[in-house]
Design a protein around this motif. Sequence first.
Motif, PDB file in Angstrom:
ATOM      1  N   HIS A 144      25.976 -80.339  11.792  1.00 44.70           N
ATOM      2  CA  HIS A 144      26.508 -79.596  13.793  1.00 44.70           C
ATOM      3  C   HIS A 144      27.336 -78.687  13.447  1.00 44.70           C
ATOM      4  O   HIS A 144      26.622 -76.983  14.070  1.00 44.70           O
ATOM      5  N   ILE A 145      27.265 -77.901  12.128  1.00 45.70           N
ATOM      6  CA  ILE A 145      28.599 -76.357  11.833  1.00 45.70           C
ATOM      7  C   ILE A 145      27.277 -75.540  11.293  1.00 45.70           C
ATOM      8  O   ILE A 145      27.127 -74.506  12.338  1.00 45.70           O
ATOM      9  N   ILE A 146      26.236 -76.191  10.716  1.00 47.92           N
ATOM     10  CA  ILE A 146      24.264 -75.815  10.276  1.00 47.92           C
ATOM     11  C   ILE A 146      23.782 -74.794  11.727  1.00 47.92           C
ATOM     12  O   ILE A 146      23.841 -73.952  11.805  1.00 47.92           O
ATOM     13  N   ALA A 147      23.522 -75.687  12.539  1.00 47.90           N
ATOM     14  CA  ALA A 147      23.185 -75.981  13.609  1.00 47.90           C
ATOM     15  C   ALA A 147      23.796 -75.012  14.410  1.00 47.90           C
ATOM     16  O   ALA A 147      23.136 -73.766  14.915  1.00 47.90           O
ATOM     17  N   TYR A 148      24.834 -75.093  14.536  1.00 46.41           N
ATOM     18  CA  TYR A 148      25.905 -73.448  15.500  1.00 46.41           C
ATOM     19  C   TYR A 148      25.656 -72.460  15.205  1.00 46.41           C
ATOM     20  O   TYR A 148      25.309 -71.341  16.114  1.00 46.41           O
ATOM     21  N   ASN A 149      25.413 -72.359  13.318  1.00 41.24           N
ATOM     22  CA  ASN A 149      25.367 -71.235  12.800  1.00 41.24           C
ATOM     23  C   ASN A 149      24.155 -71.047  12.759  1.00 41.24           C
ATOM     24  O   ASN A 149      24.330 -69.367  13.108  1.00 41.24           O
ATOM     25  N   ILE A 150      22.746 -71.705  13.058  1.00 39.73           N
ATOM     26  CA  ILE A 150      21.788 -70.919  12.888  1.00 39.73           C
ATOM     27  C   ILE A 150      21.595 -69.947  13.752  1.00 39.73           C
ATOM     28  O   ILE A 150      21.155 -69.566  14.813  1.00 39.73           O
ATOM     29  N   ALA A 207      23.840 -77.826  18.358  1.00 41.04           N
ATOM     30  CA  ALA A 207      24.443 -76.872  18.839  1.00 41.04           C
ATOM     31  C   ALA A 207      24.872 -76.692  20.321  1.00 41.04           C
ATOM     32  O   ALA A 207      24.997 -75.359  20.575  1.00 41.04           O
ATOM     33  N   PHE A 220      17.602 -77.265  16.242  1.00 37.87           N
ATOM     34  CA  PHE A 220      18.878 -77.397  15.979  1.00 37.87           C
ATOM     35  C   PHE A 220      19.406 -77.326  17.352  1.00 37.87           C
ATOM     36  O   PHE A 220      20.842 -76.599  17.564  1.00 37.87           O
TER      37      PHE A 220
END
Lengths: 316, 316
Positions: free
Chosen positions: A195-201, A231, A227
């Motif tokens: 989830h953190i990676i998806a929000y970030n990208i 997000a 993603f």
Amino acid sequence: MSGGKLFDRVALIGLGLIGGSLGHAMKRRGIAGHVSGYARSATTRARALEIGFIDSAHETAAAAVADADLVIICTPVGALAEIAGDIEPALRKGAIVTDVGSVKVAVVRDVGPHIPDGVHFIPGHPIAGTEESGPDAGFAELFDGRWCILTPVPGADTHAVEKLTEFWTACGSNVDIMEPRHHDLVLAIVSHLPHIIAYNIVGTASDLETVTQSEVIKYSASGFRDFTRLAASDPTMWRDVCLNNREPILEMLARFSEDLTALQRAIRWGDGDVLFDLFTRTRAIRRSIIDAGQDSPMPNFGRNPTHAKPDGKDGQ
Amino acid sequence: MSGGKLFDRVALIGLGLIGGSLGHAMKRRGIAGHVSGYARSATTRARALEIGFIDSAHETAAAAVADADLVIICTPVGALAEIAGDIEPALRKGAIVTDVGSVKVAVVRDVGPHIPDGVHFIPGHPIAGTEESGPDAGFAELFDGRWCILTPVPGADTHAVEKLTEFWTACGSNVDIMEPRHHDLVLAIVSHLPHIIAYNIVGTASDLETVTQSEVIKYSASGFRDFTRLAASDPTMWRDVCLNNREPILEMLARFSEDLTALQRAIRWGDGDVLFDLFTRTRAIRRSIIDAGQDSPMPNFGRNPTHAKPDGKDGQ
């Protein structure tokens, strides 16, 4: 899957995606004699009654849990301490209290102290959900074939653990027992990091000055769109997860970044073998997930390809 | 969508997911009088004939393109230079040569020099695909409602560009014209970075010593499974993309890592507002993608929730 009444009165504290789905799942198999519900917002309480996944709505959490033999707290983790304090005086002797939070060590820390003698507190976490939230997001089948992890504290009443296991089984889940600290480590990699990676990208893509927002949207079918689902998840829930599972998340982020740096180096130096090896071994994991019944075997997650309507909206 | 014959003879070089889908899409609307095909593997050629998305199979790329008025190279980008060299002497005057590669500057560099006078080279890239590959992976609807980007070089024949635009429209696509360098930058963020990140996180998860592989698989429905789809894509194709779009990918990776470091810092210091703000603004982008018809409006990409079979395989 078993069915039939397991509890006379179940209280749902929090009436969003998970609370709503639990209500529907209980109705589906007559698991509860009566389902009482509480949500902070009067609109949500009214909507839940209207949809019918609760039998009674209450203006306080304490009123909702009175006489309940099962209490399920379905709010974001950050709200648990306050709610536990509110319901503490109203909990009935012999009742089982559980939750559905994505972190467990923090839940034991926040809720544990508020549990009176004779009440059984068994933290839980159903590994199921969608990117939607609110009382209309729930459905009875959400837990079918998914896993629910229970993290009973040492000395927990085995009968109560069995009863809660029966409950989740009747809701369609498979049940695992795990130590809270290990749960938080496992979820940090399978859920929190993704989830953190998806929000970030998605954040990175929307901040570019060389590529327009509309280009990102038009061409998202080339990968990016996958993603955006994660997000789009509930911001409050995920803020609370990040704040309450800090160490395991930071540990997994460090490993991820370490691996990404190595991958970046392979790209910079044109090391095709390193790239090919990684891109090959990751393929096997998806196969295992599909074989385990944890994802659709259809290409594109089964986004069904259909002929496009003139406006290009083909639901793919 | 228009239909009817646009070309007498179309040659497909490469008979995998994209080549196969183009074959099916041409058959669907009778776009080509005859579809000739070439693949390096004799098994693939035989299978393509058997499925019927090509009318004739040839043992060399040169033989397949003889007399073709449209040649579509559908191989991984790393193979383009060699194939362009092979077909150069066999290309017929007035023919259009295009490709479907995910990078365009490198394609202009590798293929351009092999295009004889009087042959029209118009690089292209359909923004569509699945995680599957091989001759059995293709289907006629793959391009419906998706976008296809053409990147004609300066001085390209406008009639040829129009003809190729008609072709992609007949295959179900919307068509955009773009400068090759800009294409590579846009795709680096919407496609290349997402795949690289997905491959990386799946790699990180499979290397952990504290969390078992089977735990990662069992609990993948909590988010991880979404990444495994992209990470199951064709390794050769993605190795070649990384090797041939190096600078834009490194640029996007740098921005991604910069943002991730800031996010990591917010998690370490418990800055809930920073987390909540990011988690909130990313939500709007998914909505725009759904409104643009580029993803399913259904929760979980429309992985249809169904009652679990006893073995827990419910196809979710």
